[in-house]
Design a protein around this motif. Structure first.
Motif, PDB file in Angstrom:
ATOM      1  N   VAL A   1       1.050  -1.554  -0.384  1.00  0.00           N
ATOM      2  CA  VAL A   1       0.178  -0.280  -0.107  1.00  0.00           C
ATOM      3  C   VAL A   1       0.851   1.370  -0.232  1.00  0.00           C
ATOM      4  N   SER A   2       2.216   0.861   0.793  1.00  0.00           N
ATOM      5  CA  SER A   2       2.886   2.044   0.455  1.00  0.00           C
ATOM      6  C   SER A   2       3.237   2.224  -0.648  1.00  0.00           C
ATOM      7  N   ALA A   3       3.637   1.498  -0.806  1.00  0.00           N
ATOM      8  CA  ALA A   3       4.650   1.515  -2.588  1.00  0.00           C
ATOM      9  C   ALA A   3       3.581   2.164  -3.730  1.00  0.00           C
ATOM     10  N   ALA A   4       2.423   1.223  -3.332  1.00  0.00           N
ATOM     11  CA  ALA A   4       1.215   1.844  -4.065  1.00  0.00           C
ATOM     12  C   ALA A   4       1.176   3.315  -3.984  1.00  0.00           C
ATOM     13  N   ALA A   5       1.080   3.817  -2.796  1.00  0.00           N
ATOM     14  CA  ALA A   5       0.401   5.294  -2.973  1.00  0.00           C
ATOM     15  C   ALA A   5       2.303   5.950  -3.274  1.00  0.00           C
ATOM     16  N   ARG A   6       3.131   5.749  -3.750  1.00  0.00           N
ATOM     17  CA  ARG A   6       4.187   6.560  -4.090  1.00  0.00           C
ATOM     18  C   ARG A   6       4.125   6.606  -5.393  1.00  0.00           C
ATOM     19  N   LEU A   7       3.358   5.806  -6.112  1.00  0.00           N
ATOM     20  CA  LEU A   7       3.396   5.248  -7.696  1.00  0.00           C
ATOM     21  C   LEU A   7       2.201   5.711  -8.217  1.00  0.00           C
ATOM     22  N   GLY A   8       0.784   6.002  -7.535  1.00  0.00           N
ATOM     23  CA  GLY A   8      -0.254   6.449  -8.319  1.00  0.00           C
ATOM     24  C   GLY A   8      -1.020   5.675  -7.929  1.00  0.00           C
ATOM     25  N   ALA A   9      -1.221   4.491  -8.548  1.00  0.00           N
ATOM     26  CA  ALA A   9      -2.587   3.699  -8.658  1.00  0.00           C
ATOM     27  C   ALA A   9      -2.571   2.369  -9.373  1.00  0.00           C
ATOM     28  N   PRO A  10      -1.668   1.795  -8.710  1.00  0.00           N
ATOM     29  CA  PRO A  10      -1.320   0.419  -9.257  1.00  0.00           C
ATOM     30  C   PRO A  10      -1.893  -0.555  -8.439  1.00  0.00           C
ATOM     31  N   LEU A  11      -2.891  -0.224  -7.814  1.00  0.00           N
ATOM     32  CA  LEU A  11      -3.691  -1.375  -6.998  1.00  0.00           C
ATOM     33  C   LEU A  11      -5.227  -1.316  -7.190  1.00  0.00           C
ATOM     34  N   THR A  12      -5.852  -0.091  -8.199  1.00  0.00           N
ATOM     35  CA  THR A  12      -7.251   0.130  -8.196  1.00  0.00           C
ATOM     36  C   THR A  12      -7.635  -1.269  -8.936  1.00  0.00           C
ATOM     37  N   HIS A  13      -7.040  -2.222  -9.288  1.00  0.00           N
ATOM     38  CA  HIS A  13      -7.762  -3.521  -9.675  1.00  0.00           C
ATOM     39  C   HIS A  13      -7.322  -4.821  -9.059  1.00  0.00           C
ATOM     40  N   ASP A  14      -7.599  -5.688  -9.213  1.00  0.00           N
ATOM     41  CA  ASP A  14      -7.295  -7.113  -8.225  1.00  0.00           C
ATOM     42  C   ASP A  14      -5.987  -7.410  -8.350  1.00  0.00           C
ATOM     43  N   PHE A  15      -5.447  -8.363  -7.711  1.00  0.00           N
ATOM     44  CA  PHE A  15      -4.074  -7.628  -7.609  1.00  0.00           C
ATOM     45  C   PHE A  15      -3.168  -9.519  -6.103  1.00  0.00           C
ATOM     46  N   ALA A  16      -2.261  -9.191  -6.016  1.00  0.00           N
ATOM     47  CA  ALA A  16      -2.016 -10.396  -5.519  1.00  0.00           C
ATOM     48  C   ALA A  16      -0.862 -10.783  -4.816  1.00  0.00           C
ATOM     49  N   ALA A  17      -0.395 -10.570  -3.235  1.00  0.00           N
ATOM     50  CA  ALA A  17       0.475 -10.170  -2.960  1.00  0.00           C
ATOM     51  C   ALA A  17       1.352 -11.587  -2.446  1.00  0.00           C
ATOM     52  N   ILE A  18       2.719 -11.681  -2.884  1.00  0.00           N
ATOM     53  CA  ILE A  18       3.802 -13.355  -3.199  1.00  0.00           C
ATOM     54  C   ILE A  18       4.590 -12.475  -2.327  1.00  0.00           C
ATOM     55  N   SER A  19       5.226 -13.532  -1.399  1.00  0.00           N
ATOM     56  CA  SER A  19       6.602 -13.751  -0.923  1.00  0.00           C
ATOM     57  C   SER A  19       7.422 -14.847  -1.223  1.00  0.00           C
ATOM     58  N   LEU A  20       8.904 -14.192  -1.809  1.00  0.00           N
ATOM     59  CA  LEU A  20       9.954 -15.070  -2.208  1.00  0.00           C
ATOM     60  C   LEU A  20      10.906 -16.258  -1.946  1.00  0.00           C
ATOM     61  N   SER A  21      10.740 -15.508   0.045  1.00  0.00           N
ATOM     62  CA  SER A  21      11.836 -16.009   0.801  1.00  0.00           C
ATOM     63  C   SER A  21      10.779 -17.540   1.153  1.00  0.00           C
ATOM     64  N   ASP A  22      11.453 -18.280   0.615  1.00  0.00           N
ATOM     65  CA  ASP A  22      11.099 -19.887   0.795  1.00  0.00           C
ATOM     66  C   ASP A  22      11.694 -20.411   2.504  1.00  0.00           C
ATOM     67  N   LEU A  23      12.755 -19.850   2.848  1.00  0.00           N
ATOM     68  CA  LEU A  23      12.752 -20.392   4.224  1.00  0.00           C
ATOM     69  C   LEU A  23      11.352 -21.427   5.136  1.00  0.00           C
ATOM     70  N   LEU A  24      10.645 -21.077   4.795  1.00  0.00           N
ATOM     71  CA  LEU A  24       9.281 -21.669   6.068  1.00  0.00           C
ATOM     72  C   LEU A  24       8.327 -21.831   4.885  1.00  0.00           C
ATOM     73  N   THR A  25       8.274 -21.739   3.481  1.00  0.00           N
ATOM     74  CA  THR A  25       7.183 -22.685   2.089  1.00  0.00           C
ATOM     75  C   THR A  25       8.282 -22.332   1.736  1.00  0.00           C
ATOM     76  N   PRO A  26       8.068 -23.414   1.131  1.00  0.00           N
ATOM     77  CA  PRO A  26       9.180 -24.430  -0.459  1.00  0.00           C
ATOM     78  C   PRO A  26       8.667 -23.975  -1.869  1.00  0.00           C
ATOM     79  N   TRP A  27       9.734 -23.634  -2.488  1.00  0.00           N
ATOM     80  CA  TRP A  27       9.659 -23.221  -3.593  1.00  0.00           C
ATOM     81  C   TRP A  27       8.754 -23.510  -4.604  1.00  0.00           C
ATOM     82  N   SER A  28       8.514 -25.119  -4.710  1.00  0.00           N
ATOM     83  CA  SER A  28       7.887 -25.391  -5.680  1.00  0.00           C
ATOM     84  C   SER A  28       6.280 -24.658  -5.800  1.00  0.00           C
ATOM     85  N   VAL A  29       5.683 -24.985  -3.815  1.00  0.00           N
ATOM     86  CA  VAL A  29       4.595 -24.170  -3.648  1.00  0.00           C
ATOM     87  C   VAL A  29       4.335 -22.568  -3.566  1.00  0.00           C
TER      88      VAL A  29
END
Length: 647
Positions: free
Chosen positions: A506-534
Motif C-alpha cells: 500500500v505504501s509503495a502504491a501510494a508513491r506510484l499512483g494507482a497500481p492496485l485499483t484492480h484485483d491484485f495478489a501478494a506473494i513472498s519469494l522467501s522459501d525459508l518457511l514455504t517450499p519453493w515449489s509452492v
C-alpha cells in the motif's frame, strides 16, 4: 509441630517399640524424644545415645513427660498406657495428645485429647507412617461429623465458648439435633472433610435466619463483634469461631528480594508467609513489587507459576505508603523505605490495618534474601482484577517506518505500553517513541523468540507492544504470535489487540499512483518457511490470472535466483513491456523508486527492503504515474466526459 511448640515423645517398652520409634524419628519426626526401658529393649540399641534410657521407674517420669511433650506416643498395650497416665491427667484443654501403638504395630489408638489435643489427627499420621490402622472412638469422628470444639482448627480457627456449651452442642451434633451454621468469612476448605455434609446442620447466609425455636444451637464463623441480642437469644447455645485475619479474602502480595534471587527462594518465602497465618495460595489475587525488579527472573517465575498478574510500582509511588516496618537501608538502595509492605498495601487499596502478614524475611539456600508482605484487598481493589487477563499484548503495525505514517491508535498504544518487543532495525525506526520503555530487541530470524518473550511478559502483567513493519497481519508477527500464545496456553490470561498499519504494497502504491485499483495478489519469494515449489505454483497462478502482483522479500544476500525465476514465470504470461515498479525503503530517508518493465526489472538493484509491483495487462505508466485501470474507461466514454466538461 504441636500445641505450644512442644516436642513429640516416643515411649518404647519393647525392642520392637524402640525400632519403630527410631524409624519414625529418622523419617518423620526428627526432633522427637525417645524414652526406652533398657532391660526390655534388646542389646542392639543400648549404645544409641539419642535414646533416653530409663534408669528410674517410667511411672515416676510420667508427670514431666506429659508436661514437656506433645504428642506422647506409647508403644505399649492400651491398658499399660492408661495405668501410666491416669493419675496425671488434668483436663482435655490442658492434657497432651496421648496415643498407644500395639507391639505388632497394627493399630494406633488415641487415648486422651482426641479432639482438642489432636490425638485423633496424630493417629491418622502415625498410622500412615507405620502402615497401621487408626482406631478412632470419638463419636463425631467415628460418624464423620464436624467436631464442635475444634471446628476449623487446622485452618487456624479459634473458638469462643464456655466448656459447658461446647460439651452440650457436641452432644447435639452427635445426636443429630438440628443446628444452625453461619460462615461469614474464613476458609471454607474445612467443609471438604465432611462430605456429604450432615443434613441436621443447616447452613445459613445470616445469623438472623437461625431459628431459636427450631435450632438447638448456633455455630457462627465470623470476625465481627457479636451483637448483644445474639448473645441473649442464644445464651448457652452459641459457639463463635474466629478465622485468621484475611483468610478467605482476596489477597495482595508484596515481594522484594536481592538481585538474582532464585524462584525457589521466593516460593519458599511466600509459602512460609502464607502458612504463618493459615492463608491459602489460591486466595492470592495479584502480586506487586518495585519497578526495578521488573526483570527479576525469580519473581517473574513465581508469578507465572501462580498464573497471577504482577504489578510494578515506582519508588515514588511506594514511598507514599505508610508502613509499620520502614527501613533506612531499603530507602538508601531503592528510594523507598519499604518494598514488600508498601506494594502490598498500595495494591490492596487500604492501609496498614489491612496487612495480614507484615514484612516477612527469609534467606534461601542460594544465600539471597526475600521479603513478603500480604494484605487483604478492599472489594474495590479486588474488583479491578476480576475476570481480566493478566496483561495486554498489542500487535502493532508501524507502517513503512516514517512516523507520519503511523496510525493514531498505534501512537497511543506505543505511548501507553511498558515494553516494546521487535526486530532491532524496526525498533530503531521508532526513535523517540521508545523513550522510557523497556526494549527487547533481537536479530533477524529470531521471530519465535520475540513472540515467546512478548507472550510471557504479557502473561506476567505487562502492557507489551510487539511491532512489525508495515501491517502486523501481512507477512507480519500477528500469525506466529497468536500461534505461540495458543501453544503456551495463555489465551485466557492475555488480552490481545491488533493495531493495523500501512503495509508495504500500500505504501509503495501510494508513491506510484494507482497500481492496485484492480484485483491484485501478494506473494513472498522467501522459501525459508514455504517450499519453493509452492511459491512457483502461486506465481504461475497470479501470472495466468492477470493479477497485479506485489512481490515481498524478492532478494537477499543468500537468495538471488528466486527473483529471476519469478520474472521468467511472468514473461511466459505477460508482455515484456509490462510495467514494473521497484520501491525500496519506502517513506524512509534512503527511499528509491524505479519504474521499469518486466524485461529489464532485474537489471536494477533489488533487496529485502524492496517491494516489486508487476502490473497486469492493462497497467500503464504515464507522466510518472503507474495506473491500473479499473474498467471505467471501457464502461464509460471518458473522452466524452472530458469534452462535455469543456463545453
Amino acid at each position: 509441630m504441636t500445641r505450644d511448640g512442644k516436642r513429640p515423645a516416643l515411649i518404647a517398652i519393647t525392642r520392637r517399640g524402640v525400632e519403630a520409634a527410631l524409624t519414625i524419628r529418622e523419617n518423620h519426626w526428627g526432633d522427637a524424644a525417645i524414652y526406652a526401658l533398657p532391660h526390655r529393649s534388646g542389646e542392639n540399641t543400648r549404645d544409641d545415645a539419642t535414646i533416653t534410657w530409663l534408669e528410674t521407674s517410667l511411672a515416676d517420669l510420667m508427670p514431666s513427660i506429659l508436661r514437656e511433650h506433645d504428642p506422647v506416643v506409647f508403644f505399649a498395650a492400651l491398658g499399660v498406657t492408661v495405668r501410666l497416665i491416669a493419675g496425671h491427667l488434668r483436663s482435655k484443654r490442658e492434657d497432651p495428645a496421648v496415643l498407644a501403638v500395639d507391639d505388632g504395630h497394627r493399630y494406633v489408638v488415641p487415648v486422651v485429647s482426641g479432639h482438642q489435643g489432636g490425638a485423633n489427627r496424630w493417629a491418622g499420621i502415625l498410622a500412615q507412617m507405620l502402615r497401621a490402622q487408626p482406631i478412632i472412638t470419638t463419636a463425631s469422628d467415628a460418624l464423620g461429623l464436624p467436631p464442635v470444639d475444634i471446628l476449623g482448627r487446622d485452618w487456624g480457627f479459634t473458638v469462643e465458648s464456655d466448656p459447658e456449651t461446647l460439651t452440650r452442642l457436641a452432644g447435639d451434633m452427635v445426636d443429630g439435633s438440628p443446628l444452625a451454621l453461619v460462615q461469614a468469612c474464613g476458609s471454607r476448605a474445612w467443609r471438604e472433610t465432611y462430605v456429604p455434609f450432615p443434613e441436621h446442620v443447616e447452613t445459613l447466609e445470616h445469623w438472623q435466619l437461625a431459628d431459636p425455636e427450631r435450632h438447638r444451637g448456633l455455630l457462627w464463623i465470623t470476625r465481627a463483634e457479636i451483637p448483644e441480642v445474639v448473645r441473649h437469644t442464644w445464651a448457652g447455645r452459641l459457639v463463635v469461631y474466629r478465622p485468621p485475619k484475611g483468610q478467605g479474602e482476596p489477597l495482595a502480595v508484596g515481594l522484594g528480594c536481592d538481585r538474582g534471587c532464585s524462584a525457589a527462594t521466593v516460593e519458599e518465602a511466600l509459602g512460609l508467609a502464607l502458612r504463618s497465618r493459615y492463608l491459602d495460595e489460591g486466595a492470592i489475587k495479584v502480586l506487586a513489587s518495585i519497578d526495578v525488579k521488573r526483570d527479576e527472573a525469580g519473581l517473574l517465575a513465581v508469578a507465572e507459576r501462580l498464573r497471577k498478574e504482577m504489578v510494578f510500582y515506582t519508588a515514588g509511588e511506594l514511598a507514599e505508603i505508610a508502613v509499620p516496618n520502614p527501613s533506612a537501608t531499603v530507602l538508601r538502595h531503592v528510594g523507598s523505605p519499604s518494598v514488600a509492605e508498601s506494594a502490598a498495601i498500595r495494591l490492596a487499596g487500604g492501609g496498614m490495618d489491612d496487612l495480614v502478614v507484615e514484612k516477612f524475611g527469609f534467606r534461601g539456600a542460594d544465600g539471597k534474601n526475600c521479603t513478603v508482605a500480604i494484605a487483604q484487598m478492599t472489594p474495590e481493589a479486588a474488583s479491578r482484577y476480576d475476570n481480566r487477563a493478566t496483561g495486554v499484548l498489542y500487535l502493532v503495525g508501524i507502517g513503512p517506518g516514517d512516523h507520519g505514517q503511523l496510525t493514531q491508535k498505534a501512537l497511543a498504544v506505543l505511548s501507553e505500553c511498558e515494553c516494546i518487543v521487535g526486530y532491532k532495525t524496526y525498533v530503531k525506526l521508532l526513535g523517540d517513541l521508545t523513550r522510557g520503555k523497556e526494549i527487547v530487541g533481537s536479530a533477524m530470524r529470531q521471530e519465535l523468540d520475540r513472540c515467546m518473550e512478548a507472550c510471557r511478559r504479557a502473561a506476567l502483567g505487562q502492557r507489551v507492544a510487539l511491532i512489525s513493519s508495515g501491517d502486523v497481519g501481512v507477512y507480519g508477527m500477528a500469525g506466529p504470535t497468536l500461534e505461540m500464545l495458543l501453544t503456551m496456553g495463555l489465551e485466557d490470561r492475555v488480552r490481545v489487540e491488533i493495531i493495523p498499519g500501512i503495509t508495504a504494497l500500500v505504501s509503495a502504491a501510494a508513491r506510484l499512483g494507482a497500481p492496485l485499483t484492480h484485483d491484485f495478489a501478494a506473494i513472498s519469494l522467501s522459501d525459508l518457511l514455504t517450499p519453493w515449489s509452492v511459491i512457483e505454483n502461486r506465481l504461475t497462478a497470479a501470472a495466468q490470472g492477470d493479477f497485479v502482483t506485489a512481490l515481498y522479500n524478492p532478494r537477499s544476500g543468500r537468495r538471488t535466483t528466486q527473483i529471476e525465476r519469478a520474472r521468467a514465470i511472468f514473461l511466459a504470461h505477460r508482455s515484456a513491456s509490462t510495467p514494473v515498479a521497484l520501491v525500496t525503503a519506502c517513506y524512509r530517508e534512503q527511499e528509491t523508486v524505479v519504474l521499469t518493465d518486466l524485461e529489464h526489472m532485474t537489471e536494477h538493484e533489488i533487496g529485502m527492503q524492496t517491494t516489486v509491483l508487476i502490473g497486469n495487462r492493462s497497467t500503464f505508466v504515464r507522466a510518472g504515474w503507474m495506473v491500473t485501470p479499473r474498467g471505467y474507461g471501457d464502461k464509460y466514454d471518458l473522452n466524452a466526459k472530458v469534452r462535455g466538461m469543456g463545453k
